[in-house]
Design a protein around this motif. Structure first.
Motif, PDB file in Angstrom:
ATOM      1  N   PRO A   8      -3.988  30.386  61.020  1.00  0.00           N
ATOM      2  CA  PRO A   8      -4.057  29.262  60.079  1.00  0.00           C
ATOM      3  C   PRO A   8      -5.469  29.051  59.537  1.00  0.00           C
ATOM      4  N   ASP A  10      -6.341  26.224  58.289  1.00  0.00           N
ATOM      5  CA  ASP A  10      -6.676  24.844  58.638  1.00  0.00           C
ATOM      6  C   ASP A  10      -6.836  24.683  60.155  1.00  0.00           C
ATOM      7  N   TYR A  42       0.483  21.263  71.886  1.00  0.00           N
ATOM      8  CA  TYR A  42       0.308  21.969  70.616  1.00  0.00           C
ATOM      9  C   TYR A  42       0.423  23.472  70.834  1.00  0.00           C
ATOM     10  N   SER A  92      -3.085  25.173  64.468  1.00  0.00           N
ATOM     11  CA  SER A  92      -3.060  24.738  63.075  1.00  0.00           C
ATOM     12  C   SER A  92      -3.208  23.226  63.072  1.00  0.00           C
ATOM     13  N   LYS A  93      -4.073  22.718  62.213  1.00  0.00           N
ATOM     14  CA  LYS A  93      -4.283  21.273  62.148  1.00  0.00           C
ATOM     15  C   LYS A  93      -2.978  20.550  61.814  1.00  0.00           C
ATOM     16  N   SER A  94      -2.068  21.242  61.133  1.00  0.00           N
ATOM     17  CA  SER A  94      -0.784  20.620  60.786  1.00  0.00           C
ATOM     18  C   SER A  94       0.054  20.316  62.029  1.00  0.00           C
ATOM     19  N   GLN A  95      -0.299  20.896  63.187  1.00  0.00           N
ATOM     20  CA  GLN A  95       0.419  20.625  64.426  1.00  0.00           C
ATOM     21  C   GLN A  95       0.052  19.262  65.014  1.00  0.00           C
ATOM     22  N   LYS A  98      -0.379  12.723  62.632  1.00  0.00           N
ATOM     23  CA  LYS A  98      -1.223  12.078  61.635  1.00  0.00           C
ATOM     24  C   LYS A  98      -2.015  10.965  62.313  1.00  0.00           C
TER      25      LYS A  98
END
Length: 182
Positions: A8, A10, A42, A92-95, A98
């Protein structure tokens, strides 16, 4: 272990494999997460090894003493574990979940320009956030000078509600109530 095809862009580092533990491929793992066991929430991990990126899954993990040890799929003996010592663990930062309102990941704050205001309410550039670290009382921003900053001083600025005035991630800025001469 399999070579990573799509590492990734990110990615964010969440830990590091520190040393072999025992003879069956277990490793001590350092965690950048809070609490430290969140590291295992994660998966998969992207591990930056001497031989390139590897995608790794956790077979088992457990707390041990003041740290954590992990058994990774495909790592079954001490020799294999020794080959991973010092490797950084990324995801991945998307993991990540928020961040909440007025909450920030340190990785989002690193590199932000730190601005304060002078007596005439004009912006004073104090530098950029190089890193953050924890103390007992509060987190601290380490601010490094840049060619655009007011001077060449490194500053340690507490992350505190009386100091941090406004964070603008989109503009890459953070406003602080902090004097040049502090």
């Amino acid at each position: 272990m399999k070579p990573a095809q799509n590492v990734p862009e990110d990615r964010i580092q969440i830990g590091q494999l520190r040393s072999a533990y025992g003879l069956n491929g277990w490793l001590w793992v350092y965690s950048n997460t809070e609490p430290m066991s969140n590291l295992f929430d994660y998966l998969p991990w992207y591990v930056e090894t001497k031989d390139g990126w590897q995608v790794m899954d956790v077979k088992r993990w457990k707390p041990h003493g003041k740290g954590l040890v992990v058994s990774l799929k495909g790592v079954s003996d001490r020799t294999a574990a020794d080959g991973l010592v010092g490797a950084n663990v990324w995801i991945s930062k998307s993991q990540l979940p928020k961040a909440g309102v007025d909450e920030y990941y340190w990785s989002d704050l690193t590199g932000l320009t730190v601005l304060s205001l002078d007596e005439q309410e004009q912006d004073i550039n104090l530098g950029v956030i190089y890193e953050l670290f924890e103390t007992g009382a509060n987190d601290v921003m380490v601010v490094h000078a840049t060619p655009d900053s007011v001077d060449s001083e490194e500053r340690m600025i507490p992350w505190h509600k009386d100091v941090v005035q406004h964070v603008d991630l989109d503009a890459g800025r953070i406003y602080v109530n902090w004097g040049v001469d502090y």
